[in-house]
Structure formats: structure tokens, C-alpha cells
Enzyme design. Sequence first.
Site, PDB file in Angstrom:
ATOM      1  N   GLU A 107      -7.595  -4.543   1.213  1.00 52.48           N
ATOM      2  CA  GLU A 107      -7.755  -3.098   1.397  1.00 52.48           C
ATOM      3  C   GLU A 107      -7.415  -2.380   0.100  1.00 52.48           C
ATOM      4  O   GLU A 107      -6.486  -2.779  -0.604  1.00 52.48           O
ATOM      5  CB  GLU A 107      -6.811  -2.650   2.529  1.00 52.48           C
ATOM      6  N   ASP A 109      -6.846   1.644  -1.046  1.00 49.19           N
ATOM      7  CA  ASP A 109      -6.684   2.942  -0.376  1.00 49.19           C
ATOM      8  C   ASP A 109      -6.466   4.143  -1.263  1.00 49.19           C
ATOM      9  O   ASP A 109      -5.636   4.084  -2.177  1.00 49.19           O
ATOM     10  CB  ASP A 109      -5.383   2.934   0.465  1.00 49.19           C
ATOM     11  N   GLU A 111      -4.998   7.763  -0.008  1.00 53.03           N
ATOM     12  CA  GLU A 111      -4.486   8.482   1.160  1.00 53.03           C
ATOM     13  C   GLU A 111      -3.881   9.803   0.694  1.00 53.03           C
ATOM     14  O   GLU A 111      -2.948   9.809  -0.116  1.00 53.03           O
ATOM     15  CB  GLU A 111      -3.412   7.651   1.868  1.00 53.03           C
ATOM     16  N   GLN A 124      -1.561   9.127  -2.376  1.00 55.56           N
ATOM     17  CA  GLN A 124      -1.003   7.775  -2.378  1.00 55.56           C
ATOM     18  C   GLN A 124      -2.121   6.760  -2.538  1.00 55.56           C
ATOM     19  O   GLN A 124      -3.186   6.907  -1.936  1.00 55.56           O
ATOM     20  CB  GLN A 124      -0.259   7.522  -1.068  1.00 55.56           C
ATOM     21  N   THR A 125      -1.872   5.727  -3.336  1.00 60.30           N
ATOM     22  CA  THR A 125      -2.819   4.613  -3.434  1.00 60.30           C
ATOM     23  C   THR A 125      -2.092   3.337  -3.040  1.00 60.30           C
ATOM     24  O   THR A 125      -0.871   3.242  -3.162  1.00 60.30           O
ATOM     25  CB  THR A 125      -3.385   4.459  -4.861  1.00 60.30           C
ATOM     26  N   ASN A 126      -2.870   2.376  -2.569  1.00 62.51           N
ATOM     27  CA  ASN A 126      -2.276   1.097  -2.198  1.00 62.51           C
ATOM     28  C   ASN A 126      -3.336   0.014  -2.331  1.00 62.51           C
ATOM     29  O   ASN A 126      -4.541   0.306  -2.294  1.00 62.51           O
ATOM     30  CB  ASN A 126      -1.751   1.161  -0.751  1.00 62.51           C
ATOM     31  N   ARG A 135       2.210  -1.940  -1.897  1.00 60.11           N
ATOM     32  CA  ARG A 135       2.021  -1.668  -3.322  1.00 60.11           C
ATOM     33  C   ARG A 135       1.715  -0.180  -3.527  1.00 60.11           C
ATOM     34  O   ARG A 135       0.807   0.195  -4.277  1.00 60.11           O
ATOM     35  CB  ARG A 135       0.853  -2.500  -3.856  1.00 60.11           C
ATOM     36  N   GLU A 136       2.506   0.663  -2.875  1.00 59.16           N
ATOM     37  CA  GLU A 136       2.222   2.094  -2.933  1.00 59.16           C
ATOM     38  C   GLU A 136       2.567   2.704  -4.293  1.00 59.16           C
ATOM     39  O   GLU A 136       3.599   2.396  -4.879  1.00 59.16           O
ATOM     40  CB  GLU A 136       3.033   2.848  -1.877  1.00 59.16           C
ATOM     41  N   TRP A 200       5.398   9.169   9.071  1.00 60.85           N
ATOM     42  CA  TRP A 200       5.788   8.669   7.749  1.00 60.85           C
ATOM     43  C   TRP A 200       5.311   9.527   6.571  1.00 60.85           C
ATOM     44  O   TRP A 200       5.917   9.502   5.497  1.00 60.85           O
ATOM     45  CB  TRP A 200       5.254   7.242   7.534  1.00 60.85           C
ATOM     46  N   ARG A 279      13.330  -1.565  -2.744  1.00 58.88           N
ATOM     47  CA  ARG A 279      12.344  -2.376  -2.033  1.00 58.88           C
ATOM     48  C   ARG A 279      12.065  -3.689  -2.735  1.00 58.88           C
ATOM     49  O   ARG A 279      11.737  -4.685  -2.101  1.00 58.88           O
ATOM     50  CB  ARG A 279      11.034  -1.592  -1.882  1.00 58.88           C
TER      51      ARG A 279
END
Length: 293
Positions: A107, A109, A111, A124-126, A135-136, A200, A279
Site C-alpha cells: 500500500e 498512501d 491521507e 500523512q504518507t505511508n 512508516r508514517e 486517531w 516507536r
Amino acid sequence: MFSHHQMIINSIVVVILLFNGLLLPSKAKEVPFDNYYSITYGNDHVMLFNQGREVQLSMDVDSGAGFGSKVKYGSGFFHMRIKVPGRNSAGVVTTFYLRSNTTNHDEVDFEFLGNKEGKPYTLQTNVFANGVGDREQRTLLWFDPTADFHSYQILWNPNQIVFYVDNFPIRVFKNNTAIGVGYPSQPMQILASIWDGDDWATDGGQTKIDWSYAPFEAHYQGFNVDGCPFLDNHTRNCASSNYWWNRRKFWKLNAHQEKLYRDVRKRYMNYDYCVDRNRHPVPPLECRSNSYL
Ligand SMILES: *[C@@H]1O[C@H](CO)[C@@H](O)[C@H](O)[C@H]1NC(C)=O
Ligand SMILES: *[C@@H]1O[C@H](CO)[C@@H](O)[C@H](O)[C@H]1NC(C)=O
Ligand SMILES: *[C@@H]1O[C@H](CO)[C@@H](O)[C@H](O)[C@H]1NC(C)=O
């Protein structure tokens, strides 16, 4: 503060136009939504305008909505012009992304995380590869994404994935399979949606959707697809240099793009999983080998 940034950005835009010649705006090839896309859910929350050249997805307390490409793609330069919901959009997530419909999915993304009136959106990308995400990265934008359409673009070829905003590279994810990092390799569908992410998306889930501002409306344009279609009954070499986005010129950023990338990250990025030691006490492999930073 914004006008100063805007000036810098304007001069960078001129540099792009003069020296880049990379990403070809595809305005000339406007096609109706139906050519390549169909609605995936929330039929009664989707409206088409201008002979299908513009789509509105809306969300109220009953439903959000989404659409997706009719086929999957194995590489490409995917793009959409988007205007995200204005007004108080805290908790509302607007998306444009690629996704394989598999158990260990890939995926890529974009967002858009809505915010309270007057506060900026976060983009936001991932990247997920083989089911592994986390992997935000997050960035603010140098314009108001609710005021007008802007281009959001994803280059995906065997060497790199690049996220662009109006042709500015904001993120690069290299094919580091040689050192054991996952890289999206499965055919992916192009998807877009508006949904309730208020557990979230804004202030870590503390700011909820204010439904008195509903319906929330996201607008999309630019439905031509520059991608290598992948049909299950047919194998096609989506890595072929017959596709322009796979050519050597697109294997890495050139010096100008690299400079833009560093500038944009320095000014606007406000979260990076690579440096989040809570994290990831040990930086993920791909972060240690990111040659641009
Ligand atoms: C995803 O895969 C499942 C199982 O193969 C299938 O039933 C479903 O229709 C697929 N969805 C899409 C959007 O392709
Ligand atoms: C990633 O790069 C490797 C070579 O290092 C190559 O074999 C592989 O096909 C590439 N992956 C994709 C999805 O193109
Ligand atoms: C492959 O499938 C597509 C649609 O899924 C169809 O249009 C095409 O004719 C098929 N090709 C072959 C060779 O069967």
C-alpha cells in the site's frame, strides 16, 4: 509567515518549470471518471459534475464514500487533483492511495488529516510492503488544500516510490530489497475515499468529528491514468522502459529535485517515523540507507 514561504515556493516553482521538465501535467487528457474508475462504496454519497470530470465524495453521520480504479496496476505515475473538505474537518480523513487486495498487502498512501477550523491540515504518507507498514511521515502544506485543487502524485517504478505535491517531491522510498527492506511489488488498485478517522487522525484521536459541520465534501479531478494495467489473465512487463516512468531519468531524483526535496522536508515535515525513537528504538533499515538525508 505564509507569504514569505509562498515567495520562496514561487521561486522554486520557477526553478522547477525551467529545469525540471520531469512531470508532465496531464490536463490535456481530461477523461470522464467512468473510463478508469468506479464507485466502491457509498453510492448515494457520490456526485459527478462536469460530464464526469469531477467527483465529489461526501461523508455524513450515515456514511462516507469511495471510488477505485477498475483494474490494478504494476507501475505508474499516479495522480489526482484534490480539494479537501473545508470548515471544521477534525477527524475527517480524505485519501488517495494504491493498495493490493492481498493478505500481506502492499500500500502507498496519501491521507489528509482534517483539523479544527483555522488549524492546518496534515498530510500523512505511508508505505506498506508485504503487510508491513508503520512508516508514517507527516507534513504541513505550503497552501490551503481546502481552497483549491492541488496535484498529489505517486511515482512507482522498480527503483523508487516518490510522493509529490504539485510536483515537489515530499517523500522518497527506495527499492532497498538488496538490503532486506520490503518494497511494494504486487499489483495495486488506485483508491480514494473519505472516512471517519476520529479515533486517531486529529490530536491523536482526542479531537472528534463535529457532525454539525456535515456533510464533509472532498473533490477529485484528473481521471486519466498513467499506469501499467495488470490483468490477471495476462502477464505484462510493468518494469519495461517502454513506460516513461520506468526510464533511467526516474530511477532517482536529479540534483534540482533533491534540493527541493530537502527544502520542503526541512520547512514542512513535522513527523518522521525514522526519528521516532519511542516507536523505533533502532532506526528502521531503510532510514539508515536514505542517501538524500
Ligand atoms: C478482494 O479480494 C477478495 C477475495 O479474493 C474479493 O472477494 C474482493 O472482491 C476483492 N476486492 C476488490 C476491491 O478487488
Ligand atoms: C527491486 O529491486 C530488485 C533488485 O535490487 C529487483 O529484483 C526487484 O524486481 C525490484 N522490485 C520491484 C517491485 O520492481
Ligand atoms: C483479460 O481480461 C480482460 C478483462 O478482465 C479482458 O478485457 C480481456 O479480453 C482478457 N484477455 C484475454 C486474452 O483473455
